[in-house]
Each structure stands twice: as C-alpha cells, then as structure tokens.
Design a protein around this motif. Structure first.
Motif, mmCIF file in Angstrom:
data_model
loop_
_atom_site.group_PDB
_atom_site.id
_atom_site.type_symbol
_atom_site.label_atom_id
_atom_site.label_comp_id
_atom_site.label_asym_id
_atom_site.label_seq_id
_atom_site.Cartn_x
_atom_site.Cartn_y
_atom_site.Cartn_z
ATOM 1 N N ASN A 1 1.115 -0.980 -0.187
ATOM 2 C CA ASN A 1 -0.008 0.195 0.026
ATOM 3 C C ASN A 1 0.731 1.481 0.031
ATOM 4 O O ASN A 1 1.705 1.274 1.144
ATOM 5 C CB ASN A 1 -0.941 0.198 1.426
ATOM 6 N N LEU A 2 0.336 1.870 -0.893
ATOM 7 C CA LEU A 2 1.602 3.351 -1.222
ATOM 8 C C LEU A 2 0.709 4.212 -0.754
ATOM 9 O O LEU A 2 -0.198 4.394 -1.321
ATOM 10 C CB LEU A 2 1.733 3.197 -2.209
ATOM 11 N N VAL A 3 1.600 4.749 0.282
ATOM 12 C CA VAL A 3 0.560 5.602 1.036
ATOM 13 C C VAL A 3 0.765 6.961 0.731
ATOM 14 O O VAL A 3 1.793 7.570 0.543
ATOM 15 C CB VAL A 3 -0.150 6.056 2.464
ATOM 16 N N ASN A 4 -0.552 8.042 0.322
ATOM 17 C CA ASN A 4 -0.325 9.494 0.196
ATOM 18 C C ASN A 4 -0.608 10.140 0.825
ATOM 19 O O ASN A 4 -1.368 11.299 1.758
ATOM 20 C CB ASN A 4 -1.047 10.357 -0.737
ATOM 21 N N ASP B 1 1.352 -6.534 3.109
ATOM 22 C CA ASP B 1 3.006 -7.156 4.023
ATOM 23 C C ASP B 1 2.459 -5.781 3.769
ATOM 24 O O ASP B 1 4.662 -6.077 4.861
ATOM 25 C CB ASP B 1 3.205 -8.214 2.472
ATOM 26 N N LYS B 2 3.167 -4.853 3.227
ATOM 27 C CA LYS B 2 4.296 -3.520 3.430
ATOM 28 C C LYS B 2 3.583 -2.348 2.817
ATOM 29 O O LYS B 2 2.821 -2.839 2.274
ATOM 30 C CB LYS B 2 5.674 -4.016 3.061
ATOM 31 N N PHE B 3 3.529 -1.366 3.773
ATOM 32 C CA PHE B 3 2.961 -0.084 3.812
ATOM 33 C C PHE B 3 4.605 0.626 3.668
ATOM 34 O O PHE B 3 5.607 0.946 3.843
ATOM 35 C CB PHE B 3 2.697 0.746 4.979
ATOM 36 N N TYR B 4 4.376 1.762 2.301
ATOM 37 C CA TYR B 4 5.097 2.235 1.304
ATOM 38 C C TYR B 4 4.388 4.117 1.963
ATOM 39 O O TYR B 4 3.199 4.285 1.968
ATOM 40 C CB TYR B 4 5.805 2.320 0.244
ATOM 41 N N TYR B 5 5.187 5.290 2.150
ATOM 42 C CA TYR B 5 5.337 6.342 2.764
ATOM 43 C C TYR B 5 5.160 7.289 1.287
ATOM 44 O O TYR B 5 7.166 7.394 1.571
ATOM 45 C CB TYR B 5 4.859 6.280 3.829
ATOM 46 N N GLU B 6 4.536 8.018 0.762
ATOM 47 C CA GLU B 6 4.889 9.200 0.105
ATOM 48 C C GLU B 6 5.992 10.483 0.782
ATOM 49 O O GLU B 6 6.665 10.996 -0.077
ATOM 50 C CB GLU B 6 4.350 9.960 -0.766
ATOM 51 N N SER B 7 5.751 10.424 1.595
ATOM 52 C CA SER B 7 6.836 11.295 3.209
ATOM 53 C C SER B 7 8.243 10.588 2.604
ATOM 54 O O SER B 7 8.917 11.022 3.152
ATOM 55 C CB SER B 7 6.124 11.340 4.273
#
Length: 588
Positions: free
Chosen positions: A155-158, A270-276
C-alpha cells in the motif's frame, strides 16, 4: 479431457499419414443444444485431409469411437465434431481427481508478484471508489496465490502534500483541540471534516476576492488560506518541528481510522510505503536517464523525455528548480520496490483516469533499460456509480466506505430477519451472519463485473437471496452444509448404478475449477471466477430440486455419490469465495 488431444493426433496420423501439432487441435465444451461433452473444431485439419469439414469430422469421429474406449458416440455439425464420453470416465475423474484433497490447488511456481492497491490520501476517509480498489487488489492477490505465485501486497500511502496541509491548517484554526477521543469520530473522518471546512472557507475567500474584481484564477492563487497552506507545506519540507509534529499526530488519527475500515473490508497488506519517504526518490534515475541520453535538458534547466515517436507526448520528469513531479517519484519508487522484493511482476491497481500516466511510466522504465519493466502491469478499473438518492454521504459528494459497510450490514439484517430463519441463532452469531451477508453482497457485486467496466452499484439489488448475488451463493453453501450435517457425512468414493444428466453436468462444472482459477489469474480479473461460482451454485440448486429427498434414500452407493457431489460443491464454493474475500456461512 486431455486424452482427446493425444488420441486425435493419432487419428489424424493414421487417417492422413501426417503429424499435427498439439496446439492446432482446438477442443471446446459441447454447446448445450447438441449431444456430447467435448467438441473438436476440425477446420484446421482440412488442410491435411483435403476433404470437406463434415467428411473430415466424420472420419475422425469413426476412428475415435472404434479405437478409444472412453469415446462412445459422435455427431457432426458442420465443421464441429461432438464427442460423447463414457460415464465411467467422468466417475473415475470425480472419484480419483475431484474428490482428492489437493484438487484445484496449484503448486508454487517459483515466481513472485507484487500487488499495490488502496493507495489512499491521508486527508479524508476511504470512499466507494477505494472500496472497489481494495476489493479488487485483495482478490487479485488471493487469485495469484491460488495459482502458485508468492504474493506481496503493498500500500503506497499519499501522506504528504498540499491536501494534508489543508486539513492541518483548518484544524489549527477551527479545531479547538478536537481529537478522535473527544469527538467520538473515527480519526480519518475527523481529519476529513477539516478538509471540508478548509474547502468551504477557501471558497468564501475566493468569492470575496472576485467581488473585489479579481478573476477566478487570480482569486484562487491569492486567497490567504491557500497561501498559508502552501507556506505550511514549505515548513514541513524544511522539517519545522511544530508542523511535523502536527502532521504525525493527524496522520496517526487517519491510520487508526483506515485500519478499522481495512479490517471491516477484510483486506490486508504485507508492507506500507509512504510518499513522505519516497517523494525525493527518482532524482538519481533522472541523472541516469540524462547520462544514457534517454532524457534531455531544456534551456531553463528542466528535464524531459520525448515519447512522440511512441505515440505519446513530451513528458516533464524534473522541474527547472530541481523539484520532482509525480512521474519522478514513481520512477524512484518502482526501482525501490524492485530492490526490496525482486519480484517478477508488479501490478498497480489504479483507476482508469491514470491510464496515460502508467503508459508513460512503464515506457520510460523500459527505455532506461530496466529488465524488470516488462513485468509491470496497470490493472485499470472503472468508476462505481450509485443510483441517485439511494445513499447520502457524510460530506454530500462521495459515498463513505464506513457508511456503505454499515448500510450493507443493516440491509442484510432486515432482509434476513424478514425471512424468519435466524430465530434460534445466538445474538452474536446473528450479527456475524449479517456482517458476512452484507459484505458478501457488496464484494460479490463489485467483483463479478470486469474491472475495466464502469459499474452501477445498487445496494438493495446486491442483497438478494436469488439471482447472481453473493447471498445466493452463500445460501447455497449453507444449504449443502445443513444437508451434510443431517446425513452425518463421511467421505468415501462410490460407484452409483447410473449418473443422471444433472449429476454429469455437476461433475463437468466441478472439473472446470482449476481452469477457472488459471483463466482468472492470467487475466488479473476475479469476475470470471465469481460468475463460475454462481453457475456452480445455480447448478447445485437444479440438482437439489431434480434429485429430492437425498436424506431419505437408502444407505448405499447412490446416496454416497450424491452426498459426495454436494460436499465437493460446498468445498469449491468455500474456496472460490475466499479468493473473492467472501466468507461462506455454515448456517443461514
């Protein structure tokens, strides 16, 4: 029925003294209006036979009936050879393959695939569009697992940018220290509330400036609120402690709210990516592209790629001031994800309004010589519409995901209680059942339609215990479970005196399950699997009405066979619905 291909190859060699490749022989399921179970398309063979399609089909049919014990009859319709297969073949297939514990389960294929889905903004709650995205991403992940892939869900969170600063600024000005705890609101709804407040106050300022003679465009730029929000974003990028602290606090509220929604939807990551953490990525890729001559610099210092020869436009990849654009960070994030997981394929579940963006992204990565770029895929999906007036959202513009879930469970409760079949259920079991039916209806309705299609979601229509709906399939599963429990069922292979036509239909339908998994997985589309499960449930109900009183039959081979058919149907419904993220209740 793979044996038919090998036997047809032999027939062609014996009849026409020529070998034919396996791939040339096209076998289909026989259409319902004709006798038989397998149909060979003989048109490609006429090049070898030098005879008419009808004569070629007749000669092959005569050979197969004479030489293959399991082929009992044939008929010819133009260039189609319809074959009738012996009952004993299907019974052996049912007892030895379909009833086996590993039926329909693919072995690990040694390949890894990443599915990126959800990708919310942290300034507002999830809405109906996110619901389709989440259900599609989760189901495709489960499909690929079932087909033998190792799957990584990300999940790539903005979580940064002007949108979150708008919510932060509005909370600072008008929040009076409100928190999720003090208001009883989910954190994402609280932050979303202030995003709406910002928008209302911003519009007031725009109107005031327009009244003073400014144009719409000038007023939007000069409104004090937007300038304050932009200043706050600059302070965030400079690491201002107060701004960063508020940003962390409000994002934590949002994540706590999202987690509740994700849990209620039954999706996970399984993993979160964050735009920050990723918004500065990609600048190295731009340098690499300049060095390779893939990108070029304009006089103002901005960096571009020319894709006009590929039918696209020129695309900016770095501004003149050295700051990134979306495509820049997407290039960097794609590289980082591949470095992290080394996957063979990567699927982006994103709405169709981003079709052009992903064409450009994938093409740039290919031109940069990234070998893994060939494995990138944009799973594009259409918008979801609701019949007007069916459901109001908290903000009046979009349908809130939490509100939608509550409404679905409530409708499931009303419809189930109206049927009067849950009177003896403990209250806790009732609530669990209503949740399973409501969410089953929602998920099935959204997943049975091909992802690319725009769809009209009618909540009331989706919760129907008849027709092509989740609750109908769930009810069929519960009906079978009740039948098996009353029969004290134990699995034992059986040899019935004969197989009725509807029973043969059921064996054929069950036998398709592994192929249906493969078709759906290869297309990255749960829709075909959803519709297969509906056809299976519909067929079981036909069987249940044509072969009544199974429980009253004498103990013996016939009864055992019918119970085995029922059990395997329940197993396939249970397994297939789980891939769609849907629970199949034992009782309804």
């Amino acid at each position: 029925m793979n044996f038919i291909i090998a036997e047809t190859q032999k027939a062609i060699f014996e009849l026409y003294n020529e070998e034919i490749a396996e791939g040339v022989i096209n076998i289909q399921e026989t259409r319902k209006e004709f006798e038989g179970q397998a149909t060979i398309v003989v048109f490609p063979v006429t090049k070898i036979s030098k005879k008419s399609p009808e004569q070629t089909a007749t000669e092959i049919g005569e050979y197969l009936v004479a030489h293959v014990a399991d082929i009992t009859k044939f008929n010819v319709v133009k260039g189609f050879l319809n074959l009738s297969i012996a009952e004993s073949y299907f019974l052996d297939q049912f007892n030895n393959e379909i009833l086996a514990p590993g039926f329909g389960v693919y072995k690990p294929n040694g390949k890894k695939v990443m599915v990126e889905y959800s990708s919310p903004n942290t300034n507002k709650p999830l809405h109906l569009g996110h619901v389709r995205n989440n259900l599609l991403g989760y189901s495709v992940s489960e499909l690929l697992k079932a087909y033998g892939y190792e799957v990584v869900k990300v999940n790539l969170v903005n979580d940064r940018g002007i949108h979150i600063c708008k919510s932060m600024l509005a909370w600072q000005k008008w929040g009076h220290g409100e928190t999720p705890e003090s208001t009883g609101l989910k954190g994402d709804h609280l932050v979303g509330k202030y995003y709406v407040i910002f928008d209302k106050e911003y519009k007031k300022e725009i109107d005031a400036l327009k009244a003073e003679g400014q144009s719409e465009e000038e007023a939007k730029k000069n409104a004090p609120l937007i300038k304050e929000a932009q200043h706050m974003l600059l302070k965030w990028e400079q690491g201002d402690e107060e701004v960063v602290s508020l940003w962390k606090t409000m994002n934590e509220w949002v994540y706590a709210g999202f987690n509740i929604t994700y849990k209620n939807l039954g999706v996970d990551f399984d993993k979160f990516y964050y735009e920050s953490n990723t918004y500065l990525l990609g600048k190295d890729t731009v340098e690499e592209g300049l060095a390779k001559g893939v990108f070029f610099k304009k006089e103002d210092g901005s960096v571009w790629i020319d894709l006009t020869a590929d039918g696209l436009d020129q695309k900016l990849v770095l501004r003149a001031d050295g700051t990134s654009v979306y495509i820049t960070q997407d290039l960097g994030t794609a590289e980082m994800k591949h470095d992290d997981f080394g996957m063979d394929e990567s699927i982006y579940v994103v709405g169709n309004e981003q079709d052009y963006h992903f064409k450009v992204l994938f093409l740039i990565l290919e031109k940069l010589g990234k070998s893994w770029a060939k494995g990138l895929y944009h799973l594009s999906y259409g918008m979801v519409d609701l019949p007007n007036g069916k459901m109001k959202s908290r903000e009046g513009t979009v349908v809130d995901a939490d509100e939608l879930i509550e409404s679905m469970v409530s409708t499931a409760r009303e419809k189930t209680e109206a049927l009067g079949k849950t009177g003896d259920f403990p209250q806790e079991d009732k609530e669990e059942l209503y949740k399973n039916i409501g969410l089953g209806a929602l998920k099935y309705f959204l997943l049975k339609v091909e992802p690319k299609k725009r769809l009209l979601f009618n909540p009331a229509e989706s919760i129907d215990f008849q027709g092509n709906t989740g609750p109908f399939i769930q009810y069929t599963h519960a009906r079978i479970k009740s039948l098996l429990a009353k029969a004290n069922y134990q699995l034992v292979a059986s040899q019935p005196a004969q197989i009725l036509p509807v029973e043969l239909e059921m064996i054929l339908q069950l036998a398709k399950y592994p192929t249906e998994i493969a078709i759906a997985a290869k297309a990255y589309s749960p829709a075909s699997l959803a519709n297969y499960l509906y056809e299976l449930a519909k067929l079981f109900n036909k069987f249940y009405h044509e072969v009544p009183q199974i429980l009253k039959m004498e103990e013996g081979e016939d009864k055992q066979f019918r119970l085995n058919l029922s059990k395997k149907t329940a197993d396939m419904i249970h397994a297939g619905m789980l891939i769609l993220g849907i629970t199949s209740p034992e009782r309804m």
